[in-house]
Design an enzyme around this catalytic site. Sequence first.
Site, short mmCIF file in Angstrom:
data_model
loop_
_atom_site.label_atom_id
_atom_site.label_comp_id
_atom_site.label_asym_id
_atom_site.label_seq_id
_atom_site.Cartn_x
_atom_site.Cartn_y
_atom_site.Cartn_z
N GLN A 113 0.37 -1.40 -0.30
CA GLN A 113 -0.10 -0.07 -0.16
C GLN A 113 1.14 1.21 0.35
OE1 GLN A 113 -3.30 -0.01 -0.14
NE2 GLN A 113 -3.88 -2.44 -0.06
N TYR B 224 -6.05 -13.10 -3.67
CA TYR B 224 -5.54 -12.29 -4.39
C TYR B 224 -4.31 -11.63 -3.16
CZ TYR B 224 -8.69 -12.00 -7.83
OH TYR B 224 -10.49 -12.55 -8.80
N ASP C 291 -9.17 -9.62 -1.90
CA ASP C 291 -8.92 -8.14 -2.68
C ASP C 291 -7.76 -7.60 -4.90
OD1 ASP C 291 -7.45 -5.42 -2.62
OD2 ASP C 291 -5.21 -6.44 -1.21
N CYS D 78 -10.76 -1.50 -4.52
CA CYS D 78 -10.31 0.06 -4.81
C CYS D 78 -10.79 0.94 -5.85
CB CYS D 78 -8.89 0.38 -5.14
SG CYS D 78 -8.60 -0.94 -6.74
#
Length: 446
Positions: A255, A291, A368, A395
Site C-alpha cells: 500500500q 489475490y 482483494d 479500490c
Amino acid sequence: MTDSTAEAGRTIDLEIGDVAHGGVFVARHQGRVVFVPDALPGERVRVRITDTSKSSFWRAEALEVLDASPHRRAHIWRQADISVAPEQRPGGADFGHIALEHQRELKLRVLRDALQRFGGIADPVATIAPAGTPGGAESTDGTGWRTRVSLHVDADGNVGPYAARSHRVIPVDDLPLATAAVERAAIDLRTGEPGRIDLVQPADGRVRVLPRPEAPRAGSGRRRSVSTRPARSPEVVIERVGSREFRVDAGGFWQVHRLAAETLAGTVADALRGLGSQVEWGADAWHLDLYGGVGLFAATMGDVGGAAARVTTVESDARATEHAGENLAEWVGARAETARVDRWLARVEAEASAAERERLSRGVVLLDPPRAGAGRAVVESVAGLGPAAVVYVACDPVALARDLATFRAAGYEASVVHALDLFPHSHHVEAVATLTRPSGDVRLTT
C-alpha cells in the site's frame, strides 16, 4: 446536436453539475454530456473541448473558473492549479483543488451512485474516514502520505510525473503528496534512461531508487513500452503493521499510503470479528485469502482466528507468494499458493472433496482484487463454494458494485461497507464490504 468535428478545440462556458466516477465532473452542452476535470459541482467554468470522438459524451479541459464553489481551494500541488496551462498540469492529484472534507463527500457520492446503479442497492447509507491507526493519523492537510512514487523518463532524459490524462513527462519542483524523504529523493533526480523510476520508502525510512529502463525491441533499435525487471535479485525490505513484520520486494506491491496497510488490516479485522458465530475459526473451517500478495490479510485472518485457523492465500506473483509463505510461517494451518485466482478456484470447484466443501462453508473468503475487480467468473466461483461470509476489499467503486451485484444474484448481501479515504487529493477511495447469505439493508460506515 452540433457537428462534433467542428466543436473540437472550441472554447465554451459550462455550468458544472454532479461529480462522476474517475475524478471528472458532468456538464451539458446543447444536450450532450461533457466531462470536465479540475472543476466542482455548481461552478461555471470556461473549458476547451478536447475529445469529440464519442457520440454519447465529449471531454474538455478546464481553463478558467468564472463562478467558484465555496469548496474550491488553491491547489495543494501548485503546478496542478487551474491557473497553469492544462498541458503542464501533472496528474495524480485530481481532487487537490477541493477542501479535504468535501473531497470525502464527493467520494461517498460516487460510491453511493455506483452501488445504486451497478450494484442494485436501493438506498445505501455512507460515511467515510481518513487513514488512521492507534499509532498515527492522517496529516491535517492530507499531504505527505505517499511512500511509493513512480516517475517517468522521456526520450530526452526528462524525469517527472505524466501530465494529467497523457503520457507526456512534466518536470516538477515538488511532490506534496509524497513523504518528505521520497520528495527529496525524487527532486534530486535530474535525468535517467527512458522508462520509469520507482521510489520506495519502507519501514526503515531509507528511500530506494529503482530504475526501470525500457528494453530495446529485438532487431529494431526501438524501445518497448514495457519496463523490464532488474537483472539482479530484487532487494527484500521489511514493512510493519503494528508489531508484525512483512517481507516484500522493494519494487513489489505494498500500500502506498504510510498508514494504509494498518488501517485496512484493522478494518478487515473488525469486519471478521463482527461476523461472530456465523464463522468458525477452528481447524474444521477453511478460509481463503484471494489475490493475497505477501499475506497481509491472511495474517489478519490468522490474528483473528488464532493458531488453529486454516488459511490459504492465493497469488499469481511467485515472488509475493514466496514472501507470503515466510510471513505466515508461524501459523501451522497457513498455506501460500502461486496461481491465477480464477484457475485455482476452478480447480477447487472440480476437485474439492465433500469434507473440504464443508470446511469452506464454515469459513470466510477474502478478496482483494486489482482495480478492475474480481469479475463475474471469480465471484460466481466463490459463491459456488458457499462460504459462510465474504470480505471484499475494493479500490474502485464501480468494480465493487458490479461484483456485489453478482454476489447478490447468488444469494449474498452486503451487510456493511466501510469507506476509507486512503488517497487524499485524488478521486480514489477504498472500501471494505462484508457479505453474508441472509438478506438485509446495506449500510456503509466507518
